[in-house]
Scaffold this motif. Structure first.
Motif, PDB file in Angstrom:
ATOM      1  N   CYS A  73       0.824  -1.215   0.000  1.00 32.85           N
ATOM      2  CA  CYS A  73       0.000   0.000   0.000  1.00 32.85           C
ATOM      3  C   CYS A  73       0.857   1.263   0.000  1.00 32.85           C
ATOM      4  O   CYS A  73       0.573   2.211  -0.739  1.00 32.85           O
ATOM      5  N   VAL A  74       1.904   1.263   0.802  1.00 30.32           N
ATOM      6  CA  VAL A  74       2.782   2.434   0.880  1.00 30.32           C
ATOM      7  C   VAL A  74       3.505   2.657  -0.448  1.00 30.32           C
ATOM      8  O   VAL A  74       3.555   3.781  -0.968  1.00 30.32           O
ATOM      9  N   ILE A  75       4.045   1.586  -1.033  1.00 34.91           N
ATOM     10  CA  ILE A  75       4.764   1.725  -2.304  1.00 34.91           C
ATOM     11  C   ILE A  75       3.809   2.147  -3.412  1.00 34.91           C
ATOM     12  O   ILE A  75       4.101   3.060  -4.193  1.00 34.91           O
ATOM     13  N   ASN A  76       2.650   1.495  -3.487  1.00 35.33           N
ATOM     14  CA  ASN A  76       1.680   1.783  -4.536  1.00 35.33           C
ATOM     15  C   ASN A  76       1.214   3.240  -4.470  1.00 35.33           C
ATOM     16  O   ASN A  76       1.245   3.955  -5.473  1.00 35.33           O
ATOM     17  N   ALA A  77       0.794   3.677  -3.303  1.00 40.58           N
ATOM     18  CA  ALA A  77       0.319   5.058  -3.159  1.00 40.58           C
ATOM     19  C   ALA A  77       1.473   6.048  -3.302  1.00 40.58           C
ATOM     20  O   ALA A  77       1.321   7.104  -3.926  1.00 40.58           O
ATOM     21  N   GLY A  78       2.636   5.716  -2.747  1.00 38.89           N
ATOM     22  CA  GLY A  78       3.776   6.633  -2.779  1.00 38.89           C
ATOM     23  C   GLY A  78       4.310   6.879  -4.173  1.00 38.89           C
ATOM     24  O   GLY A  78       4.588   8.021  -4.553  1.00 38.89           O
ATOM     25  N   VAL A  79       4.464   5.811  -4.948  1.00 37.43           N
ATOM     26  CA  VAL A  79       4.983   5.964  -6.314  1.00 37.43           C
ATOM     27  C   VAL A  79       4.042   6.827  -7.144  1.00 37.43           C
ATOM     28  O   VAL A  79       4.477   7.730  -7.865  1.00 37.43           O
ATOM     29  N   LEU A  80       2.749   6.570  -7.043  1.00 33.20           N
ATOM     30  CA  LEU A  80       1.790   7.363  -7.819  1.00 33.20           C
ATOM     31  C   LEU A  80       1.723   8.801  -7.345  1.00 33.20           C
ATOM     32  O   LEU A  80       1.601   9.712  -8.161  1.00 33.20           O
ATOM     33  N   TYR A  81       1.833   9.022  -6.039  1.00 31.65           N
ATOM     34  CA  TYR A  81       1.823  10.395  -5.530  1.00 31.65           C
ATOM     35  C   TYR A  81       3.015  11.185  -6.057  1.00 31.65           C
ATOM     36  O   TYR A  81       2.869  12.316  -6.516  1.00 31.65           O
ATOM     37  N   VAL A  82       4.182  10.577  -6.011  1.00 33.17           N
ATOM     38  CA  VAL A  82       5.381  11.243  -6.541  1.00 33.17           C
ATOM     39  C   VAL A  82       5.227  11.481  -8.041  1.00 33.17           C
ATOM     40  O   VAL A  82       5.596  12.536  -8.549  1.00 33.17           O
ATOM     41  N   TYR A  83       4.637  10.521  -8.750  1.00 37.92           N
ATOM     42  CA  TYR A  83       4.459  10.661 -10.204  1.00 37.92           C
ATOM     43  C   TYR A  83       3.584  11.859 -10.544  1.00 37.92           C
ATOM     44  O   TYR A  83       3.951  12.690 -11.356  1.00 37.92           O
ATOM     45  N   PHE A  84       2.393  11.952  -9.930  1.00 35.61           N
ATOM     46  CA  PHE A  84       1.495  13.039 -10.354  1.00 35.61           C
ATOM     47  C   PHE A  84       1.804  14.375  -9.698  1.00 35.61           C
ATOM     48  O   PHE A  84       1.494  15.418 -10.258  1.00 35.61           O
ATOM     49  N   SER A  85       2.448  14.374  -8.526  1.00 30.92           N
ATOM     50  CA  SER A  85       2.711  15.670  -7.889  1.00 30.92           C
ATOM     51  C   SER A  85       4.076  16.245  -8.258  1.00 30.92           C
ATOM     52  O   SER A  85       4.200  17.450  -8.443  1.00 30.92           O
ATOM     53  N   SER A  86       5.083  15.402  -8.377  1.00 31.21           N
ATOM     54  CA  SER A  86       6.430  15.907  -8.657  1.00 31.21           C
ATOM     55  C   SER A  86       6.823  15.791 -10.123  1.00 31.21           C
ATOM     56  O   SER A  86       7.360  16.732 -10.692  1.00 31.21           O
ATOM     57  N   PHE A  87       6.552  14.635 -10.737  1.00 32.76           N
ATOM     58  CA  PHE A  87       6.983  14.433 -12.119  1.00 32.76           C
ATOM     59  C   PHE A  87       6.045  15.130 -13.105  1.00 32.76           C
ATOM     60  O   PHE A  87       6.487  15.948 -13.905  1.00 32.76           O
ATOM     61  N   GLN A  88       4.764  14.825 -13.049  1.00 30.59           N
ATOM     62  CA  GLN A  88       3.810  15.447 -13.984  1.00 30.59           C
ATOM     63  C   GLN A  88       3.392  16.853 -13.546  1.00 30.59           C
ATOM     64  O   GLN A  88       2.983  17.661 -14.358  1.00 30.59           O
ATOM     65  N   GLN A  89       3.445  17.134 -12.281  1.00 30.63           N
ATOM     66  CA  GLN A  89       3.097  18.437 -11.706  1.00 30.63           C
ATOM     67  C   GLN A  89       1.724  18.921 -12.157  1.00 30.63           C
ATOM     68  O   GLN A  89       1.545  20.066 -12.575  1.00 30.63           O
ATOM     69  N   VAL A  90       0.736  18.018 -12.060  1.00 33.56           N
ATOM     70  CA  VAL A  90      -0.626  18.394 -12.417  1.00 33.56           C
ATOM     71  C   VAL A  90      -1.265  19.119 -11.238  1.00 33.56           C
ATOM     72  O   VAL A  90      -0.832  18.998 -10.093  1.00 33.56           O
ATOM     73  N   ASP A  91      -2.300  19.885 -11.541  1.00 30.22           N
ATOM     74  CA  ASP A  91      -3.067  20.564 -10.517  1.00 30.22           C
ATOM     75  C   ASP A  91      -4.036  19.542  -9.926  1.00 30.22           C
ATOM     76  O   ASP A  91      -5.007  19.152 -10.577  1.00 30.22           O
ATOM     77  N   GLU A  92      -3.771  19.086  -8.707  1.00 30.03           N
ATOM     78  CA  GLU A  92      -4.592  18.041  -8.094  1.00 30.03           C
ATOM     79  C   GLU A  92      -6.049  18.456  -7.965  1.00 30.03           C
ATOM     80  O   GLU A  92      -6.951  17.627  -8.074  1.00 30.03           O
ATOM     81  N   GLU A  93      -6.292  19.735  -7.727  1.00 28.54           N
ATOM     82  CA  GLU A  93      -7.664  20.214  -7.558  1.00 28.54           C
ATOM     83  C   GLU A  93      -8.480  20.065  -8.840  1.00 28.54           C
ATOM     84  O   GLU A  93      -9.693  19.916  -8.788  1.00 28.54           O
ATOM     85  N   GLU A  94      -7.830  20.095  -9.968  1.00 21.71           N
ATOM     86  CA  GLU A  94      -8.524  19.905 -11.250  1.00 21.71           C
ATOM     87  C   GLU A  94      -9.069  18.486 -11.367  1.00 21.71           C
ATOM     88  O   GLU A  94     -10.046  18.244 -12.068  1.00 21.71           O
ATOM     89  N   TYR A  95      -8.473  17.548 -10.654  1.00 23.51           N
ATOM     90  CA  TYR A  95      -8.872  16.145 -10.699  1.00 23.51           C
ATOM     91  C   TYR A  95      -9.619  15.711  -9.448  1.00 23.51           C
ATOM     92  O   TYR A  95      -9.805  14.532  -9.211  1.00 23.51           O
ATOM     93  N   GLY A  96     -10.025  16.646  -8.615  1.00 26.21           N
ATOM     94  CA  GLY A  96     -10.795  16.322  -7.426  1.00 26.21           C
ATOM     95  C   GLY A  96      -9.971  16.238  -6.151  1.00 26.21           C
ATOM     96  O   GLY A  96     -10.458  15.771  -5.132  1.00 26.21           O
ATOM     97  N   GLY A  97      -8.737  16.650  -6.198  1.00 28.43           N
ATOM     98  CA  GLY A  97      -7.888  16.650  -5.018  1.00 28.43           C
ATOM     99  C   GLY A  97      -6.898  15.505  -5.016  1.00 28.43           C
ATOM    100  O   GLY A  97      -6.980  14.571  -5.808  1.00 28.43           O
ATOM    101  N   THR A  98      -5.963  15.601  -4.087  1.00 25.51           N
ATOM    102  CA  THR A  98      -4.908  14.595  -3.970  1.00 25.51           C
ATOM    103  C   THR A  98      -5.480  13.221  -3.650  1.00 25.51           C
ATOM    104  O   THR A  98      -5.035  12.214  -4.192  1.00 25.51           O
ATOM    105  N   TRP A  99      -6.481  13.172  -2.783  1.00 28.49           N
ATOM    106  CA  TRP A  99      -7.055  11.892  -2.380  1.00 28.49           C
ATOM    107  C   TRP A  99      -7.692  11.172  -3.574  1.00 28.49           C
ATOM    108  O   TRP A  99      -7.559   9.948  -3.709  1.00 28.49           O
ATOM    109  N   GLU A 100      -8.372  11.894  -4.442  1.00 31.53           N
ATOM    110  CA  GLU A 100      -9.003  11.268  -5.616  1.00 31.53           C
ATOM    111  C   GLU A 100      -7.958  10.646  -6.535  1.00 31.53           C
ATOM    112  O   GLU A 100      -8.158   9.555  -7.060  1.00 31.53           O
ATOM    113  N   LEU A 101      -6.853  11.331  -6.748  1.00 29.67           N
ATOM    114  CA  LEU A 101      -5.792  10.777  -7.595  1.00 29.67           C
ATOM    115  C   LEU A 101      -5.094   9.609  -6.908  1.00 29.67           C
ATOM    116  O   LEU A 101      -4.697   8.648  -7.561  1.00 29.67           O
TER     117      LEU A 101
END
Length: 142
Positions: A73-101
């Motif tokens: 769970c930690v690896i799965n959620a962590g890798v994706l969080y780093v991907y969309f917040s640091s690598f892709q740098q998308v606006d999380e609010e546009e997708y419903g927030g960090t929790w939704e992504l």
């Protein structure tokens, strides 16, 4: 010009004036996602690939119990969080927030992880011909 067509034109120019495939955008940190669902699909499929890889590793290792599930769970959620917040740098609010992504496709990847780990644990036992017995449903030890 409508708002939607204006946005598509801006995205087209931001991507270098060339229509990029979804898979080329996955590895491009400066890619602009035209549609919300396209990025959510990428998150979903990356999560499934992670579940397959970790399921095989956990099945071979064998890492079991609460510790194995918690680390997954930690690896799965962590890798994706780093991907969309640091690598892709998308606006999380546009997708419903960090929790939704973070939860996008998590339960299906968790199920895939459990099935893959279980199959490797069954097939990797020390019983000769264990793959045959798993497929046929026979139990060689009874």
């Amino acid at each position: 010009m409508t708002n939607g067509s204006k946005r598509k034109e801006e995205v087209h120019l931001a991507n270098g004036g060339v229509k990029q495939s979804t898979w080329s955008k996955v590895l491009n940190s400066t890619a602009v996602w035209e549609e919300k669902d396209e990025f959510l699909d990428v998150i979903y499929w990356i999560r499934q690939i992670i579940a397959l890889i970790l399921g095989v590793i956990w099945g071979v290792a064998p890492l079991k119990g609460f510790l194995g599930i918690a680390i997954f769970c930690v690896i799965n959620a962590g890798v994706l969080y780093v991907y969309f917040s640091s690598f892709q740098q998308v606006d999380e609010e546009e997708y419903g927030g960090t929790w939704e992504l973070t939860k996008e496709g998590f339960m299906t990847s968790f199920a895939l992880f459990l099935v893959r780990t279980h199959l490797f644990n069954l097939c990797g036992s020390n019983v000769p011909g264990s793959i045959y017995f798993v497929v046929s449903g026979h139990q060689p030890w009874s």
